[in-house]
Every structure is written in structure tokens, then in C-alpha cells.
Design an enzyme around this catalytic site. Sequence first.
Site, PDB file in Angstrom:
ATOM      1  N   ASN A 187      -5.136   0.667  17.698  1.00  0.00           N
ATOM      2  CA  ASN A 187      -3.736   0.445  17.387  1.00  0.00           C
ATOM      3  C   ASN A 187      -3.605  -1.035  16.981  1.00  0.00           C
ATOM      4  O   ASN A 187      -3.956  -1.925  17.758  1.00  0.00           O
ATOM      5  CB  ASN A 187      -2.896   0.750  18.627  1.00  0.00           C
ATOM      6  CG  ASN A 187      -1.418   0.502  18.366  1.00  0.00           C
ATOM      7  OD1 ASN A 187      -1.028  -0.481  17.732  1.00  0.00           O
ATOM      8  ND2 ASN A 187      -0.601   1.410  18.854  1.00  0.00           N
ATOM      9  N   ALA A 188      -3.121  -1.260  15.787  1.00  0.00           N
ATOM     10  CA  ALA A 188      -3.108  -2.625  15.245  1.00  0.00           C
ATOM     11  C   ALA A 188      -2.296  -3.583  16.116  1.00  0.00           C
ATOM     12  O   ALA A 188      -2.676  -4.741  16.285  1.00  0.00           O
ATOM     13  CB  ALA A 188      -2.543  -2.595  13.831  1.00  0.00           C
TER      14      ALA A 188
ATOM     15  N   ASP B  93      -7.913   0.252  11.657  1.00  0.00           N
ATOM     16  CA  ASP B  93      -6.961   1.332  11.395  1.00  0.00           C
ATOM     17  C   ASP B  93      -6.981   2.272  12.596  1.00  0.00           C
ATOM     18  O   ASP B  93      -7.966   2.329  13.332  1.00  0.00           O
ATOM     19  CB  ASP B  93      -7.332   2.105  10.125  1.00  0.00           C
ATOM     20  CG  ASP B  93      -6.137   2.831   9.516  1.00  0.00           C
ATOM     21  OD1 ASP B  93      -5.554   2.315   8.538  1.00  0.00           O
ATOM     22  OD2 ASP B  93      -5.770   3.910  10.032  1.00  0.00           O
ATOM     23  N   SER B  94      -5.883   3.027  12.779  1.00  0.00           N
ATOM     24  CA  SER B  94      -5.853   3.964  13.907  1.00  0.00           C
ATOM     25  C   SER B  94      -6.403   5.329  13.497  1.00  0.00           C
ATOM     26  O   SER B  94      -6.556   6.202  14.344  1.00  0.00           O
ATOM     27  CB  SER B  94      -4.419   4.104  14.427  1.00  0.00           C
ATOM     28  OG  SER B  94      -3.582   4.523  13.377  1.00  0.00           O
TER      29      SER B  94
ATOM     30  N   PHE C  99      -4.590  -2.357   9.140  1.00  0.00           N
ATOM     31  CA  PHE C  99      -4.105  -1.128   8.496  1.00  0.00           C
ATOM     32  C   PHE C  99      -4.931  -0.913   7.220  1.00  0.00           C
ATOM     33  O   PHE C  99      -4.397  -0.842   6.116  1.00  0.00           O
ATOM     34  CB  PHE C  99      -2.605  -1.205   8.154  1.00  0.00           C
ATOM     35  CG  PHE C  99      -1.712  -1.567   9.308  1.00  0.00           C
ATOM     36  CD1 PHE C  99      -1.278  -0.586  10.191  1.00  0.00           C
ATOM     37  CD2 PHE C  99      -1.310  -2.881   9.527  1.00  0.00           C
ATOM     38  CE1 PHE C  99      -0.439  -0.906  11.257  1.00  0.00           C
ATOM     39  CE2 PHE C  99      -0.481  -3.217  10.584  1.00  0.00           C
ATOM     40  CZ  PHE C  99      -0.045  -2.230  11.449  1.00  0.00           C
TER      41      PHE C  99
ATOM     42  N   ASP D 193      -1.066  -4.529   5.973  1.00  0.00           N
ATOM     43  CA  ASP D 193      -0.490  -3.524   5.063  1.00  0.00           C
ATOM     44  C   ASP D 193      -0.079  -2.289   5.863  1.00  0.00           C
ATOM     45  O   ASP D 193      -0.658  -1.212   5.730  1.00  0.00           O
ATOM     46  CB  ASP D 193      -1.520  -3.168   3.975  1.00  0.00           C
ATOM     47  CG  ASP D 193      -0.946  -2.203   2.935  1.00  0.00           C
ATOM     48  OD1 ASP D 193       0.289  -2.096   2.843  1.00  0.00           O
ATOM     49  OD2 ASP D 193      -1.738  -1.568   2.206  1.00  0.00           O
TER      50      ASP D 193
ATOM     51  N   CYS E   7       5.926  -1.665   2.458  1.00  0.00           N
ATOM     52  CA  CYS E   7       6.187  -0.613   1.470  1.00  0.00           C
ATOM     53  C   CYS E   7       7.483   0.121   1.795  1.00  0.00           C
ATOM     54  O   CYS E   7       7.725   1.212   1.304  1.00  0.00           O
ATOM     55  CB  CYS E   7       5.010   0.344   1.368  1.00  0.00           C
ATOM     56  SG  CYS E   7       4.590   1.125   2.919  1.00  0.00           S
TER      57      CYS E   7
HETATM   58  N1  SAH Z   1      -4.194  -0.971   3.156  1.00  0.00           N
HETATM   59  C1  SAH Z   1      -4.436   0.410   2.857  1.00  0.00           C
HETATM   60  C2  SAH Z   1      -3.212   1.271   3.018  1.00  0.00           C
HETATM   61  C3  SAH Z   1      -2.609   1.245   4.397  1.00  0.00           C
HETATM   62  S1  SAH Z   1      -1.541   2.574   4.711  1.00  0.00           S
HETATM   63  C4  SAH Z   1      -4.967   0.537   1.428  1.00  0.00           C
HETATM   64  O1  SAH Z   1      -4.826  -0.400   0.657  1.00  0.00           O
HETATM   65  O2  SAH Z   1      -5.513   1.586   1.099  1.00  0.00           O
HETATM   66  C5  SAH Z   1      -1.186   2.371   6.369  1.00  0.00           C
HETATM   67  C6  SAH Z   1      -2.335   2.651   7.315  1.00  0.00           C
HETATM   68  O3  SAH Z   1      -1.900   2.307   8.612  1.00  0.00           O
HETATM   69  C7  SAH Z   1      -2.794   4.101   7.408  1.00  0.00           C
HETATM   70  O4  SAH Z   1      -4.161   4.176   7.117  1.00  0.00           O
HETATM   71  C8  SAH Z   1      -2.548   4.503   8.865  1.00  0.00           C
HETATM   72  O5  SAH Z   1      -3.591   5.304   9.392  1.00  0.00           O
HETATM   73  C9  SAH Z   1      -2.525   3.170   9.542  1.00  0.00           C
HETATM   74  N2  SAH Z   1      -1.754   3.048  10.791  1.00  0.00           N
HETATM   75  C10 SAH Z   1      -0.523   3.530  11.062  1.00  0.00           C
HETATM   76  N3  SAH Z   1      -0.113   3.101  12.275  1.00  0.00           N
HETATM   77  C11 SAH Z   1      -1.102   2.328  12.779  1.00  0.00           C
HETATM   78  C12 SAH Z   1      -1.262   1.585  13.982  1.00  0.00           C
HETATM   79  N4  SAH Z   1      -0.299   1.537  14.916  1.00  0.00           N
HETATM   80  N5  SAH Z   1      -2.402   0.879  14.154  1.00  0.00           N
HETATM   81  C13 SAH Z   1      -3.369   0.896  13.214  1.00  0.00           C
HETATM   82  N6  SAH Z   1      -3.270   1.588  12.061  1.00  0.00           N
HETATM   83  C14 SAH Z   1      -2.148   2.282  11.844  1.00  0.00           C
END
Ligand code: SAH
Length: 396
Positions: A279-280, A253-254, A232, A300, A340
Amino acid sequence: MPLRSPQSEVSKVKVSPRGATRLKCGHVWVYRSDILSADGVQPGSLVAVTDQRGKPLGTALYSSTSQIAIRLISPDPITDLPALLRERIENAINYRESLVRETDAYRVIFSEADFLPGLIVDRYNDILSLQILTQAMDSTRIRETIISHLAQRFHPASIIERTDPRVRELETLAPRASALLHGDRSATTFTMNSVRFHFDALAGQKTGAFLDQRENYAAAASYAKGEALDVFCYQGGFALHLSPGCSQVTGVDSSRPALETADQNATLNGREIEWIEANAFDLLRDYAAANRRYDTVVLDPPAFAKSKRDLEAAMRGYKELNLRALKMLRPGGTLVTCSCSYHVNQDSFLETLGAASLDARRSLRLLEVRGQAKDHPILLNIPETAYLKCVIASVS
Ligand code: SAH
């Protein structure tokens, strides 16, 4: 509307004993179900709050539609709201000046935590990004007070308003697009902890970056080593910070636009980082099954629990993610794991991590249990101001 309203002209709102107790305990919200009378009170107006017997409890901002009907702004009678707001804005700016180091990007105003309910202002170098979340803060006279004070205090290249259609609908405010309110440039670069970032005020999530993680980036970087996976990763906040201490960094990230900016950020800092659009959950499952190993993993995710109702599913999500990450960490590796979701408190987050470590047959030694950066203050009697958890642990 006159700039000053004599106290006799300020509308009155009477709250139930439960609402009064809440205010006496230091909270500033009273829910609609605890309003006994608010006859003829205009949306977004300044109101004098009393208990059931008419005893004054202070002055608040009223919303005619939100479940949070009033937000207290002072325990005293207030007649000159613009003057009070200017003073509060000034205090918020001074508070940051005494605390914020190593960055030209930080939250200048954090709503209730700065006694300015409904107003958020973030600074990204020479651009200010503003969010207005309530009827009261959206009135023309209040908007003008806020914008002119910020312009005069910071001399920014521009001030941009980021609007949230859902919030405006809830507050029955007319739709309004995100837009420049002052100046004409919406892009800049900013620097935190010596790492540089591109910023486009009219793109991206939140007001553009996750400023609340600033101190956690530096903390994570101090433990990071070897091969690192930032899950993420958004625009690369953790990955870019980990990169100097690690032999290899991969960000997942997605969101493709987020990864495109992440890649530009890597170039800006002269770093080589691998970005994967996926997808994470799927990627972690596949990598764990394929016996991929890392020395540092950052998790995150977005808030899984947007409301109390989502809590159970959210805890399952956190457990699964952390379980997979733990399985992939080499002995002696470091897990940096965040939540968060306000609804997930620190104790239950730690409990979930404990359960994940049992299932993964790994031991976790806590290095740091952290929260949001100090420019996102936590007001002790308003639990909703504390939302970010960031746990750094050594895995064996
Ligand atoms: N770590 C980042 C903030 C993450 S916010 C920083 O410090 O700036 C959460 C992120 O998760 C977003 O960028 C969103 O696009 C991503 N996201 C949401 N669902 C997801 C999924 N299923 N797989 C991968 N990424 C995802």
C-alpha cells in the site's frame, strides 16, 4: 431499421434555455434536468434538438437513462449516421497520423474530443481495443459500422471490446463480457519511446495501459537521475522509462498482477528494477520515518476524486502523498507528480503541492506543468476532456 432515416422520421427533443445555452457555448452534453420533452424517443436514437421555441440546435444521440440525456454530434440535420461516423473515425485516425510519434500504441478515438461521443478506441501495435459507453454507440448497426471501418483501415490482428459492467448498467444495456470481436489473438507487444511492453487485451486496467502518460514518461526520463522511486507504478510505465538514466529504480504498487507484468516488461527491456507490492500510503510513511532518500520520485495514484463529493478527501490524499515524497527527496531531486481526477483542476493541484511543500519545509521549482498526451485531445469548450495533470518540479 433502414440505414438512412429521413429527417422527418428523426425524433425531436426539446431542451430548456439552460440546455440551449450550453450547446451554444460549444459543449455537447445536455443533462436530463434540461430536457423539456422527449416523447416517444427510443433509447440510443438519433434526435433533432430544438430550443424551447422549436428553433433547431442540431442532431444528437439520446440516452434514455444516463444523466447526460443527449450528446450533440452535429449542429446540422443528420440523416445518415453511419456515413457521419465513418467520416469522423477517418478524421480521428488522420489527426493521430499527423501528431503521434515514437509509438505504435496510442488512443485512436477519444469520445467527445473526436466528435464521437461514447466511443473509445486504443491501438496497441496490431491489436485494437474498443470501449462503447452509450446506448447509441451500442446499437447493432453502429457497432458494425465502427468495427468494419476499423478492420478495413488498420487490418489489425484482432479487435477487442473491453466492457465496463457499471457503465452498461447505467445505460441499461444488456450485460456483455469483454471479448474478441475480430481475429483470435489477445496478446502482443508494443513499443513507445523505444521502451517495449507486453500487452494482454483481456487483462489489466483501463484498456490495458496508461497511454495518456506517454509524453510524460519521456519528459520525466529527461530529468531522472540517481535513485528513483515510482509509486503507483502499475506495469512499470514510468519505472522502465526512468531506468536508463538512474542508478537504481524501485516500483511500488498494490496490484500483484500489475507487478508481474512490470517484471516481464523489465526483462523484455533488459532492465533490472525492484518491484514492491505494498500500500503506497503505508510504504511512504514507513520509508519517510526510516529516513529513506531518493533523487527522483514519481507519484501517479488512481483518481482520488471520482465525483465532486470526494473532492475534499481527495485533496487531503494528494497533499499527504506529496508531503511524504517531498520529505524523501534529496536536495536537487526531481518530483514527478500526477493527478488523473477531472474534478481536481490544475490550479487546485498546484495549490495543494504548494501547501505540501510548505509543510515539508522544501521549495519546489516548477520544471514542467503537463497534461495528457496529444492523442487524448482536449476540446477547449468541453472541460471534461481535460483530466490528467503531471507536474515535474525540482526540489530544494
Ligand atoms: N503509473 C502507472 C499508472 C498508475 S494507475 C502507469 O504509468 O502505467 C494507478 C495504480 O495505482 C494502479 O496500478 C493500482 O493498482 C495502484 N494502486 C491503487 N491504490 C493503491 C495503493 N493504495 N497503494 C499502491 N498502489 C495502489
